[in-house]
Design an enzyme around this catalytic site. Sequence first.
Site, PDB file in Angstrom:
ATOM      1  N   SER A  66       0.854  -1.188   0.000  1.00 11.75           N
ATOM      2  CA  SER A  66       0.000   0.000   0.000  1.00 11.75           C
ATOM      3  C   SER A  66       0.891   1.239   0.000  1.00 11.75           C
ATOM      4  CB  SER A  66      -0.899   0.010   1.238  1.00 11.75           C
ATOM      5  OG  SER A  66      -1.722  -1.127   1.272  1.00 11.75           O
ATOM      6  N   CYS A 113      -7.277  -0.936   7.258  1.00 13.99           N
ATOM      7  CA  CYS A 113      -6.139  -1.565   6.600  1.00 13.99           C
ATOM      8  C   CYS A 113      -5.357  -2.387   7.619  1.00 13.99           C
ATOM      9  CB  CYS A 113      -5.218  -0.522   5.964  1.00 13.99           C
ATOM     10  SG  CYS A 113      -3.812  -1.261   5.094  1.00 13.99           S
ATOM     11  N   ASP A 168      -8.476  -2.489   2.938  1.00 11.59           N
ATOM     12  CA  ASP A 168      -7.245  -2.858   2.235  1.00 11.59           C
ATOM     13  C   ASP A 168      -6.532  -3.812   3.187  1.00 11.59           C
ATOM     14  OD1 ASP A 168      -4.963  -3.099   0.797  1.00 11.59           O
ATOM     15  OD2 ASP A 168      -4.330  -1.006   0.958  1.00 11.59           O
ATOM     16  N   TRP A 178      -4.966  -7.949   4.310  1.00  7.84           N
ATOM     17  CA  TRP A 178      -4.235  -9.143   3.893  1.00  7.84           C
ATOM     18  C   TRP A 178      -4.409 -10.223   4.950  1.00  7.84           C
ATOM     19  CZ3 TRP A 178      -1.868  -4.462   5.152  1.00  7.84           C
ATOM     20  CH2 TRP A 178      -1.218  -4.423   6.379  1.00  7.84           C
TER      21      TRP A 178
END
Length: 693
Positions: A466, A645, A690, A692
């Site tokens: 990012s 995020c 955003d 993971w």
Amino acid sequence: MADSQPVMTEEAETVHTASAGGAEAMFSTLDLVVLASLALAAVYYLILRNRKKQEEQASMQTFTITASSMPLATTEDSFIDKMKTSGKNVLVVYGSQTGTAEEFSTRISKECRRYGMRGLVADPEECSMQDLPRLTEVPDHLAVFVLATYGEGDPSDNAQEFFEWLKDADVDMAGVNYTVFGLGNKTYEHYNAMGKYVDKRLEELGAVRVFELGLGDDDANIEEDFLSWKERMFPHVKEYLGIEDSGEEEKRQYELKVLEDINHNDIFSGEVARLRSYTKQRPPFDAKNPYLAPLRASRRLQRGGDRELMHLELDIEGSRIRYEAGDHVAVYPTNDPALVEKLGQLFNVNLDTIFSLDAIDPDTAKKHPFPCPTTYRTALLHYLDITSVPKHFVLKEIADYVTDPEERERLLLMSSSSEEGKAAYHDWMVNPCRTLAHLLEDMPSCRPPLDLLCELLNRLQPRYYSISSSSKVHPTRIHVTCVQVRYATSTGRTNLGVATTWLLNHKTSDQPLNDEAPLPRDVRVPCFVRKSQFRLPSRSQTPVILIGPGTGFAPMRGFIQERAFQKQQGKEVGETWMFYGCRHKAEDYIYEEELQQFEADGVIKLSVAFSRDQEHKVYVTHHLREHAADVWRILGEQHGNVYVCGDAKSMARDVNHLLTEICRERGGMSQDEADKYIKTMRSQKRYSEDVWS
């Protein structure tokens, strides 16, 4: 023009009369005959040429297919014709973002031979997918779609055009046999959305689903999901199509050619696709043509502890690369040279040997597994994933090159699909994170040819980060914030992340970020920008909540810079509340001075959780709960946006549950109403992640 037309006509008539009279005086009868013959010949030539051109156009039109909004293609490029001429009957189409779907497709195509079928792997970005209805022309055909889901339920980059065509297509797929395997992650809201959509859409268009949709979960074990689906799919399809086993064994797909007399200018040295693209850089820059960005800054962020947190700055001036806050930068890393040397010793090869792996099947779309010709050193440094745990099928392929009976038996067991084999694979390979080098060290009698491993191992993929800056503030630099991947294994080894370790080797100093300590100009990072849907609201007045602990703060930093810029421009900027978290204030509170300055300037409200600075752990969710009234005021009453995020499996999931709870408690909603409200926020892009896993 209308008023002058009669004058022009009269002048033309006068000229015509004078010319005719002059001809009688100046030319003989024979001259006139010759001139007339030439004129007739010219007319005949023009008519003939025009007719021939029309015939050529009509002929060309017979080689095009028009039932598509995608670019038209001639039959020379048609996978149907390739399948017919080569005797192939299974089309394997992949949509891959990180290479896994492509690898699965290659394995399906290779295994077709064992079941009396022959496969052709197709990248939908490079072939005419509007030819799909013509698959009925291929006897005993099957289309297998192996499709990854990316981002917010989106197709992979190479499957985007296929997705758009399929969505709008008005074609008859009757009689087309198909099956789909999707790749996704259950921690994401739109789990396997692409696989599910294509499976359903093909059925709507009349195609025949000959085997059930397979769903691979990367959060659990996508390899086992794929193996289980594949091993049920092949026998079912074989029976459905009435095909007999061929008895053929799976063969090598590429042939090794060692090259001695070759111009070194014709050897790939790490380029992703185009030869010498790193010495002759030409925009536009993308996944197949990355930009070699000078690394202008690389600094350690934390003040203590055992983790390496880094701040990097990539110079994109003059590259024509554009980015927005929230986008991702992809970095092509280089494997550890020391590890490459170790593999060279274990395989007992000269790493500087120049070679090429050429496809044995002349009809395959993939002529080489990676850019060739090259050297073993380059392949191991730039093209092959040598740090991941080798897959089941790799163990099966290399078992033939093990001389010790016990070691060979172990490899064969771990490569099997039995429950005992799966357990053995997890215990000996997955749990201790054994890489290729570890396997070779722990099985001394296992020495397969290096060229076989070059064929079997996955391609080294770019790493996505990012972007932690705003292009409004830093138009010629891309900032990256990351942490080095480093962990100890049960075998007493230490495994290191490929990209972060490579980038860490270029760290220049531990000085504060305002200290200018530029790197040497020759440090270059192959990279490109991938656009994201993670965006600030178009109206600067919209209030926002930013939630990003640890390196999840990266895109939030870009957002805050942009809000500060908007404020400096005299725009009305809505409330910006930053919820940040780290372990220890004294060790890993990254960008502390920046955040405090933004708060002092009135750009943000700041709430920081230090999880390990007290007996009980405190996370960003605790602070969100403490400020539940303000959270509801911003999201529920002022219709603001929230951005998250970080870790999808725990943090992002906990935040989602907490926001739903706040909707119930502060908004007076039922559980169903709260769930619906959060879902609506997501669909309106007011709730963006955003994350993971």
